[in-house]
Design an enzyme around this catalytic site. Structure first.
Site, short mmCIF file in Angstrom:
data_model
loop_
_atom_site.label_atom_id
_atom_site.label_comp_id
_atom_site.label_asym_id
_atom_site.label_seq_id
_atom_site.Cartn_x
_atom_site.Cartn_y
_atom_site.Cartn_z
N SER A 142 0.88 -1.18 0.00
CA SER A 142 0.00 0.00 0.00
C SER A 142 0.91 1.22 0.00
CB SER A 142 -0.83 0.00 1.29
OG SER A 142 -1.39 1.28 1.52
N TYR A 155 -2.35 -0.43 10.51
CA TYR A 155 -2.39 -0.87 9.10
C TYR A 155 -1.06 -0.55 8.42
CZ TYR A 155 -3.76 -1.12 4.17
OH TYR A 155 -3.82 -1.43 2.83
P1 NDP Z 1 -10.92 -6.31 -0.71
O1 NDP Z 1 -11.53 -6.22 0.64
O2 NDP Z 1 -11.79 -6.14 -1.89
O3 NDP Z 1 -10.12 -7.67 -0.87
C1 NDP Z 1 -9.41 -8.26 0.20
C2 NDP Z 1 -9.18 -9.72 -0.13
O4 NDP Z 1 -8.46 -10.32 0.95
C3 NDP Z 1 -10.48 -10.48 -0.30
O5 NDP Z 1 -10.38 -11.30 -1.44
C4 NDP Z 1 -10.55 -11.35 0.96
O6 NDP Z 1 -11.16 -12.59 0.66
C5 NDP Z 1 -9.07 -11.56 1.24
N1 NDP Z 1 -8.84 -12.00 2.62
C6 NDP Z 1 -9.09 -11.34 3.77
N2 NDP Z 1 -8.79 -12.12 4.83
C7 NDP Z 1 -8.34 -13.31 4.32
C8 NDP Z 1 -7.88 -14.51 4.88
N3 NDP Z 1 -7.82 -14.70 6.22
N4 NDP Z 1 -7.51 -15.52 4.07
C9 NDP Z 1 -7.58 -15.37 2.72
N5 NDP Z 1 -8.00 -14.25 2.12
C10 NDP Z 1 -8.38 -13.23 2.92
O7 NDP Z 1 -9.76 -5.21 -0.69
P2 NDP Z 1 -8.58 -4.89 -1.73
O8 NDP Z 1 -8.78 -5.59 -3.00
O9 NDP Z 1 -8.44 -3.44 -1.73
O10 NDP Z 1 -7.33 -5.50 -0.95
C11 NDP Z 1 -6.32 -6.27 -1.57
C12 NDP Z 1 -4.96 -5.81 -1.07
O11 NDP Z 1 -4.70 -4.49 -1.55
C13 NDP Z 1 -4.83 -5.74 0.45
O12 NDP Z 1 -3.58 -6.26 0.85
C14 NDP Z 1 -4.89 -4.24 0.73
O13 NDP Z 1 -4.23 -3.89 1.92
C15 NDP Z 1 -4.21 -3.70 -0.50
N6 NDP Z 1 -4.46 -2.29 -0.78
C16 NDP Z 1 -5.68 -1.85 -1.21
C17 NDP Z 1 -5.91 -0.50 -1.46
C18 NDP Z 1 -7.22 0.04 -1.92
O14 NDP Z 1 -7.38 1.26 -1.98
N7 NDP Z 1 -8.17 -0.80 -2.29
C19 NDP Z 1 -4.83 0.50 -1.29
C20 NDP Z 1 -3.60 -0.08 -0.83
C21 NDP Z 1 -3.42 -1.41 -0.60
P3 NDP Z 1 -12.18 -13.39 1.61
O15 NDP Z 1 -12.90 -12.40 2.48
O16 NDP Z 1 -13.09 -14.07 0.62
O17 NDP Z 1 -11.32 -14.35 2.35
#
Ligand code: NDP
Length: 247
Positions: A142, A155
């Site tokens: 991020s 975070y």
């Molecule tokens: P989402 O909430 O859309 O996606 C998060 C994903 O993480 C989901 O697919 C969820 O799947 C998965 N996840 C959460 N907990 C678990 C677990 N215990 N085991 C397996 N999978 C898990 O958010 P983003 O797409 O934004 O996030 C993706 C990455 O991008 C993250 O690392 C986030 O920190 C990073 N990021 C995002 C930004 C943004 O603005 N969107 C900015 C900077 C970084 P499920 O719940 O089905 O398990």
């Protein structure tokens, strides 16, 4: 796309947002994608859509907080497609809060998913990469991996940690194994849903409504890094909305 086509690429957190966009985009470029997350219904829908477009995708339930589950996920990817070329540590959550709200359980969850989950991914895929002396990690951090502000303390700490882990990993592994860090800014996804503080959630959702880029923007950065020749390791890419000037 050269050097993407035919590669076997495992993606954690592929059930929504950035992980979903990465899966769809890499599959459209000819990669064989392996999707993992807890919401298998979402994974089934995304995999079916990829297959309907002529792509190759398989999926299975994955909880990155469980080391044995992540190891099985990586091994399963290899057993299904014969090899594993890229492991994308993308799963994450962002329950922002001020420290003096003492949301200790949320701190623990962020540490478990955002830091330990990445370490579990490394422990799962590195032995497979070492056995063939090639492979690539793509760790999604991020802009918070280099910036911290009120409410993002824990975070950002988890993302600073993943940046340190990525740097250290790159130096420890064989010169044929690549480590790439992709740091997104505000991107369309479900990330703000994990915020339990109502005011912070409103603020984040408003920001996400105003200046966000699509997940495809991050997916293209990931594809660029994977597409480089084997002797070129794109170490870091920061991608954020043009209007997001600082953090
Ligand atoms: P989402 O909430 O859309 O996606 C998060 C994903 O993480 C989901 O697919 C969820 O799947 C998965 N996840 C959460 N907990 C678990 C677990 N215990 N085991 C397996 N999978 C898990 O958010 P983003 O797409 O934004 O996030 C993706 C990455 O991008 C993250 O690392 C986030 O920190 C990073 N990021 C995002 C930004 C943004 O603005 N969107 C900015 C900077 C970084 P499920 O719940 O089905 O398990």
């Amino acid at each position: 796309m050269e050097n993407v086509q035919g590669k076997v690429i495992a993606i954690t957190g592929a059930s929504s947002g950035i992980g979903e966009a990465i899966a769809r985009h890499l599959a459209s470029l000819g990669a064989k994608v392996v999707l993992g997350a807890r919401r298998v219904d979402n994974l089934a829908t995304i995999s079916a859509a990829i297959q309907a477009n002529g792509g190759e995708a398989i999926y299975r339930s994955l909880d990155v907080t469980q080391p044995s589950d992540v190891a099985s996920f990586a091994a399963w990817a290899k057993s299904q497609f014969g090899t594993l070329d890229v492991f994308i540590n993308n799963a994450g959550l962002m329950p922002l809060s001020m420290i003096n709200s003492y949301k200790v359980e949320e701190w623990h969850r962020m540490i478990d998913v955002n830091i330990k989950g990445v370490l579990h991914g490394i422990a799962a895929a590195l032995p497979l990469f070492e056995a063939k002396d090639s492979g690539q990690f793509v760790n999604i951090t991020s802009v918070g991996d280099r910036w911290v502000g009120p409410s993002s303390t824990v975070y950002s700490a988890t993302k600073f940690a993943v940046r340190a882990i990525s740097d250290g990993l790159r130096q420890e592994v064989s010169s044929n194994i690549r480590v790439t860090l992709v740091a997104p800014g505000a991107t369309e996804s479900e990330l703000a849903e994990s915020i339990s503080d109502p005011d912070l959630k409103k603020m984040a959702i408003n920001m996400f409504r105003k200046d966000v880029i699509p997940g495809l923007a991050i997916a293209k950065a990931v594809a660029f890094a994977i597409a480089q020749p084997a002797d070129v390791d794109v170490n870091e890419i920061v991608v954020r909305p043009t209007a997001q000037k600082s953090f």
